[in-house]
Write a protein that holds these residues in place. Structure first.
Motif, PDB file in Angstrom:
ATOM      1  N   ASP A 131      13.788  -3.035  -0.872  1.00 34.52           N
ATOM      2  CA  ASP A 131      13.775  -1.697  -1.455  1.00 34.52           C
ATOM      3  C   ASP A 131      15.022  -0.964  -0.939  1.00 34.52           C
ATOM      4  OD1 ASP A 131      13.311   0.831  -2.476  1.00 34.52           O
ATOM      5  OD2 ASP A 131      11.151   0.714  -2.133  1.00 34.52           O
ATOM      6  N   ALA A 132      16.134  -1.217  -1.607  1.00 34.97           N
ATOM      7  CA  ALA A 132      17.431  -0.721  -1.136  1.00 34.97           C
ATOM      8  C   ALA A 132      17.515   0.798  -1.134  1.00 34.97           C
ATOM      9  CB  ALA A 132      18.555  -1.315  -1.977  1.00 34.97           C
ATOM     10  N   ALA A 133      16.824   1.467  -2.055  1.00 37.88           N
ATOM     11  CA  ALA A 133      16.890   2.928  -2.106  1.00 37.88           C
ATOM     12  C   ALA A 133      16.296   3.551  -0.846  1.00 37.88           C
ATOM     13  CB  ALA A 133      16.171   3.444  -3.355  1.00 37.88           C
ATOM     14  N   VAL A 134      15.155   3.063  -0.425  1.00 40.18           N
ATOM     15  CA  VAL A 134      14.506   3.584   0.779  1.00 40.18           C
ATOM     16  C   VAL A 134      15.358   3.300   2.010  1.00 40.18           C
ATOM     17  CG1 VAL A 134      12.510   3.268   2.311  1.00 40.18           C
ATOM     18  CG2 VAL A 134      12.163   3.500  -0.153  1.00 40.18           C
ATOM     19  N   ILE A 135      15.874   2.079   2.094  1.00 39.29           N
ATOM     20  CA  ILE A 135      16.674   1.691   3.261  1.00 39.29           C
ATOM     21  C   ILE A 135      17.988   2.464   3.307  1.00 39.29           C
ATOM     22  CG2 ILE A 135      17.886  -0.227   4.376  1.00 39.29           C
ATOM     23  CD1 ILE A 135      15.634  -2.043   3.211  1.00 39.29           C
ATOM     24  N   ALA A 136      18.630   2.650   2.155  1.00 35.37           N
ATOM     25  CA  ALA A 136      19.889   3.403   2.111  1.00 35.37           C
ATOM     26  C   ALA A 136      19.672   4.848   2.530  1.00 35.37           C
ATOM     27  CB  ALA A 136      20.493   3.334   0.707  1.00 35.37           C
ATOM     28  N   SER A 137      18.577   5.438   2.116  1.00 36.05           N
ATOM     29  CA  SER A 137      18.267   6.812   2.538  1.00 36.05           C
ATOM     30  C   SER A 137      18.071   6.872   4.046  1.00 36.05           C
ATOM     31  CB  SER A 137      17.030   7.326   1.817  1.00 36.05           C
ATOM     32  OG  SER A 137      17.317   7.491   0.445  1.00 36.05           O
ATOM     33  N   GLU A 138      17.403   5.859   4.585  1.00 42.22           N
ATOM     34  CA  GLU A 138      17.214   5.788   6.031  1.00 42.22           C
ATOM     35  C   GLU A 138      18.560   5.646   6.756  1.00 42.22           C
ATOM     36  OE1 GLU A 138      15.111   2.831   9.302  1.00 42.22           O
ATOM     37  OE2 GLU A 138      14.395   2.778   7.223  1.00 42.22           O
ATOM     38  N   ALA A 139      19.497   4.931   6.130  1.00 40.49           N
ATOM     39  CA  ALA A 139      20.824   4.744   6.721  1.00 40.49           C
ATOM     40  C   ALA A 139      21.657   6.020   6.672  1.00 40.49           C
ATOM     41  CB  ALA A 139      21.558   3.614   6.020  1.00 40.49           C
ATOM     42  N   GLY A 140      21.317   6.922   5.740  1.00 43.50           N
ATOM     43  CA  GLY A 140      22.049   8.184   5.683  1.00 43.50           C
ATOM     44  C   GLY A 140      22.629   8.541   4.333  1.00 43.50           C
ATOM     45  N   SER A 141      22.585   7.621   3.353  1.00 47.52           N
ATOM     46  CA  SER A 141      23.119   7.937   2.029  1.00 47.52           C
ATOM     47  C   SER A 141      22.566   6.982   0.981  1.00 47.52           C
ATOM     48  CB  SER A 141      24.647   7.840   2.010  1.00 47.52           C
ATOM     49  OG  SER A 141      25.132   7.971   0.682  1.00 47.52           O
ATOM     50  N   ILE A 179      27.522   5.149   8.318  1.00 47.52           N
ATOM     51  CA  ILE A 179      26.393   5.004   7.387  1.00 47.52           C
ATOM     52  C   ILE A 179      26.329   3.584   6.855  1.00 47.52           C
ATOM     53  CG2 ILE A 179      25.577   5.656   5.070  1.00 47.52           C
ATOM     54  CD1 ILE A 179      26.572   8.522   5.734  1.00 47.52           C
ATOM     55  N   ASN A 180      27.480   3.039   6.464  1.00 45.50           N
ATOM     56  CA  ASN A 180      27.499   1.694   5.889  1.00 45.50           C
ATOM     57  C   ASN A 180      27.211   0.608   6.922  1.00 45.50           C
ATOM     58  OD1 ASN A 180      28.090   1.743   2.886  1.00 45.50           O
ATOM     59  ND2 ASN A 180      29.586   3.211   3.675  1.00 45.50           N
ATOM     60  N   GLU A 181      27.629   0.807   8.162  1.00 51.37           N
ATOM     61  CA  GLU A 181      27.258  -0.136   9.231  1.00 51.37           C
ATOM     62  C   GLU A 181      25.738  -0.172   9.385  1.00 51.37           C
ATOM     63  OE1 GLU A 181      30.916  -0.006  12.455  1.00 51.37           O
ATOM     64  OE2 GLU A 181      29.367   1.536  12.562  1.00 51.37           O
ATOM     65  N   ARG A 182      25.151   1.011   9.398  1.00 50.44           N
ATOM     66  CA  ARG A 182      23.686   1.097   9.534  1.00 50.44           C
ATOM     67  C   ARG A 182      23.001   0.483   8.309  1.00 50.44           C
ATOM     68  NH1 ARG A 182      19.496   3.064  12.214  1.00 50.44           N
ATOM     69  NH2 ARG A 182      17.981   4.455  11.254  1.00 50.44           N
ATOM     70  N   ALA A 183      23.526   0.759   7.123  1.00 51.83           N
ATOM     71  CA  ALA A 183      22.957   0.208   5.888  1.00 51.83           C
ATOM     72  C   ALA A 183      22.982  -1.319   5.920  1.00 51.83           C
ATOM     73  CB  ALA A 183      23.725   0.730   4.670  1.00 51.83           C
ATOM     74  N   PHE A 184      24.094  -1.900   6.357  1.00 43.26           N
ATOM     75  CA  PHE A 184      24.214  -3.353   6.448  1.00 43.26           C
ATOM     76  C   PHE A 184      23.165  -3.914   7.421  1.00 43.26           C
ATOM     77  CE2 PHE A 184      25.831  -7.289   8.216  1.00 43.26           C
ATOM     78  CZ  PHE A 184      26.308  -7.971   7.109  1.00 43.26           C
ATOM     79  N   SER A 185      23.075  -3.320   8.592  1.00 44.64           N
ATOM     80  CA  SER A 185      22.139  -3.815   9.618  1.00 44.64           C
ATOM     81  C   SER A 185      20.688  -3.672   9.177  1.00 44.64           C
ATOM     82  CB  SER A 185      22.357  -3.063  10.932  1.00 44.64           C
ATOM     83  OG  SER A 185      23.655  -3.326  11.413  1.00 44.64           O
ATOM     84  N   LEU A 186      20.350  -2.542   8.564  1.00 45.81           N
ATOM     85  CA  LEU A 186      18.975  -2.340   8.100  1.00 45.81           C
ATOM     86  C   LEU A 186      18.631  -3.297   6.960  1.00 45.81           C
ATOM     87  CD1 LEU A 186      18.756   1.572   8.181  1.00 45.81           C
ATOM     88  CD2 LEU A 186      17.572  -0.033   9.696  1.00 45.81           C
ATOM     89  N   GLY A 187      19.589  -3.549   6.068  1.00 41.20           N
ATOM     90  CA  GLY A 187      19.366  -4.519   4.987  1.00 41.20           C
ATOM     91  C   GLY A 187      19.169  -5.921   5.525  1.00 41.20           C
ATOM     92  N   ARG A 188      19.974  -6.273   6.514  1.00 39.43           N
ATOM     93  CA  ARG A 188      19.836  -7.610   7.137  1.00 39.43           C
ATOM     94  C   ARG A 188      18.470  -7.750   7.808  1.00 39.43           C
ATOM     95  NH1 ARG A 188      22.768 -12.057   8.450  1.00 39.43           N
ATOM     96  NH2 ARG A 188      22.337 -12.990  10.472  1.00 39.43           N
TER      97      ARG A 188
END
Length: 194
Positions: A131-141, A179-188
């Motif tokens: 669920d990329a939308a939820v994770i991206a919001s958690e990452a900050g954007s 934000i993108n570092e966090r998004a990558f790590s949370l997605g992984r």
């Protein structure tokens, strides 16, 4: 590694498929691996389908033949269904759970399959849903959904996660690096729980 590793990234205009393919290309360069890529844009400005072909260690052309992709990354669940024929039976698909209903559905008064119907149609594949939308919001954007998806798919690529993360840093605007570092790590992490 013998032969190429072929990755097809699909989505709709504005979801960042081209940036994602640029990140993969940058990671390959950093690891000293040959890479070929090509993008096709179908009315991308109006939410049309966009596909990015990335061939790592390949010796031949840039486009992946149907049935030959090693990994399909779909930023939209309907696009996963549209491009599933690029994977062999049992192929690896990493997809976003969400989808955007195409305008043509409303114009032509068609019915849209629901998530369960789409997932059932993808049942013969090795499937990872995020669920990329939820994770991206958690990452900050919410705009970092493409990097969330790359993070999830990184578990199934022949590239080091550290190299991919360095490539993300090199390819995104400086003000969005954290934000993108966090998004990558949370997605992984999310793909690791699937």
């Amino acid at each position: 590694m013998n032969g190429s590793f072929d990755i097809l990234i699909v989505g709709i205009g504005g979801q960042g498929t081209v940036l994602a393919s640029n990140v993969l290309g940058e990671a390959c360069i950093r690891e000293g691996r040959p890479v070929r890529s090509a993008e096709t844009h179908g009315m991308a400005q109006r939410g049309g389908s966009v596909e990015s072909h990335v061939r790592i260690d390949g010796r031949y052309g840039s486009l992946i033949a149907p049935g030959c992709a090693d990994l399909l990354i779909a930023f939209d669940l309907l696009e996963a269904l549209r491009y599933r024929h690029y994977l062999p039976e049992g192929g690896r698909l990493v997809t976003n759970r969400r989808f955007v209903t195409p305008t043509s559905v409303y114009m032509q008064k068609q019915t849209v399959p629901d998530e369960a119907e789409i997932l059932a149609a993808l049942g013969d594949l090795d499937l990872t849903c995020i669920d990329a939308a939820v994770i991206a919001s958690e990452a900050g954007s919410p705009l970092s959904q493409n990097i969330v998806m790359l993070g999830g798919a990184s578990r199934f690529m022949p590239l080091a996660a550290e190299t991919l993360l360095a490539a993300v840093r090199a390819c995104v605007p400086p003000k969005t690096v954290a934000i993108n570092e966090r998004a990558f790590s949370l997605g992984r992490d999310a793909a690791g729980r699937c």
